[in-house]
Design a protein around this motif. Sequence first.
Motif, short mmCIF file in Angstrom:
data_model
loop_
_atom_site.label_atom_id
_atom_site.label_comp_id
_atom_site.label_asym_id
_atom_site.label_seq_id
_atom_site.Cartn_x
_atom_site.Cartn_y
_atom_site.Cartn_z
N LYS A 127 0.82 -1.21 0.00
CA LYS A 127 0.00 0.00 0.00
C LYS A 127 0.85 1.27 0.00
CE LYS A 127 -3.97 -2.09 2.35
NZ LYS A 127 -4.90 -2.01 3.49
N HIS A 128 2.17 1.08 0.06
CA HIS A 128 3.10 2.21 0.02
C HIS A 128 2.78 3.23 1.11
CE1 HIS A 128 6.54 3.70 -2.11
NE2 HIS A 128 6.02 4.90 -2.23
N ASN A 129 2.53 2.71 2.31
CA ASN A 129 2.23 3.57 3.45
C ASN A 129 3.50 3.97 4.20
OD1 ASN A 129 -0.56 3.54 3.16
ND2 ASN A 129 -0.78 1.67 4.37
N ARG A 130 3.45 5.14 4.82
CA ARG A 130 4.45 5.50 5.80
C ARG A 130 3.93 5.06 7.17
NH1 ARG A 130 4.39 9.32 1.88
NH2 ARG A 130 6.41 9.88 0.98
N SER A 131 4.83 4.63 8.03
CA SER A 131 4.37 4.10 9.30
C SER A 131 5.36 4.42 10.41
CB SER A 131 4.19 2.58 9.21
OG SER A 131 5.44 1.94 9.01
N SER A 132 4.82 4.39 11.64
CA SER A 132 5.66 4.49 12.83
C SER A 132 5.14 3.52 13.87
CB SER A 132 5.68 5.92 13.39
OG SER A 132 4.43 6.26 13.95
N LEU A 133 6.05 3.02 14.69
CA LEU A 133 5.70 2.06 15.72
C LEU A 133 6.50 2.39 16.98
CD1 LEU A 133 4.19 -0.74 16.28
CD2 LEU A 133 6.42 -1.77 15.84
N VAL A 134 5.83 2.36 18.12
CA VAL A 134 6.48 2.59 19.41
C VAL A 134 6.22 1.40 20.30
CG1 VAL A 134 6.73 4.11 21.41
CG2 VAL A 134 6.09 5.08 19.18
N MET A 135 7.29 0.80 20.84
CA MET A 135 7.17 -0.29 21.78
C MET A 135 7.88 0.08 23.07
SD MET A 135 7.36 -3.80 19.58
CE MET A 135 6.22 -4.58 20.72
N ARG A 136 7.32 -0.38 24.19
CA ARG A 136 7.90 -0.02 25.48
C ARG A 136 7.92 -1.23 26.41
NH1 ARG A 136 5.33 4.99 28.74
NH2 ARG A 136 3.66 3.45 29.01
N ALA A 137 8.99 -1.35 27.20
CA ALA A 137 9.10 -2.34 28.26
C ALA A 137 9.17 -1.59 29.58
CB ALA A 137 10.34 -3.20 28.07
#
Length: 264
Positions: free
Chosen positions: A142-152
């Motif tokens: 889909k040619h999307n821009r994305s961001s992901l945040v993970m936390r411990a």
Amino acid sequence: MGLPTISERKHYRLLPGEPEEPTSTIVLTSKDSYFVDVRILREKLEEEKSQEANTKNCLAWAFAGKSNTTLTKDSSMQLSHTVWDHWIDSRTNNPDPDEGDMWVQPNGDILEKGKNSDPVTGEETEYEELWHDLQVEAFGKKHNRSSLVMRADEPERNIRGMVIKIGSWCEGILKVKDELTVERWEWKPTDCASDLATTENSRGKERTRNDWIRTFKIGQGILPCQNICSRTHGKFGLNAVLKSTTDIDWKSDIEWNVVEEYYW
């Protein structure tokens, strides 16, 4: 809050000194203002480019947390005042927040102005940092821009960690008691002629099948960066959990939770 950004520092200046940039500094900031800021000494990084892992002498500073920005309402070129809350800090377990005023430059870059301690004299000194936003690459069908945040976050075991992936960059910090792990991953397609030299210099570094390469690592901990970067389709989903294993005095799973996932 706004669109996720990838900010590269162009120079640092302690007034009245001249601007300089001895580091490779990349700050990843999410839509909801989570951030990871990793500053690596360029000269040391070059010396260690063929090593599988780096030494602590290569890291200038790394910290992560959440920022709060107040927009200005006057007609000057000042854009905002920002406070960065250091939830994790490579230098201390009891960090203070830092803050600065952001000024828009004619070419669109941002000049940050503030005060901090002179590393030589210890006296409070005015500083400047010039920031340039890098392009956020789009991926997938889909040619999307994305961001992901993970936390411990496990206070009972003195564990704090944060990983952010935006476009073609991924950075993470993990602290288990006083043990620090920091990683940076970059997307470097091997079919590009301009990346051949980089590929040769990066032998021994971890690489995913979809052309993500770990360009920096210190510490014994395991971050979910490789897992995140290897994923080529589908969403993780808010509150999704990944587990990593670390060998720091003991062996135990660490849970990483998705606290933000955004596509645009």
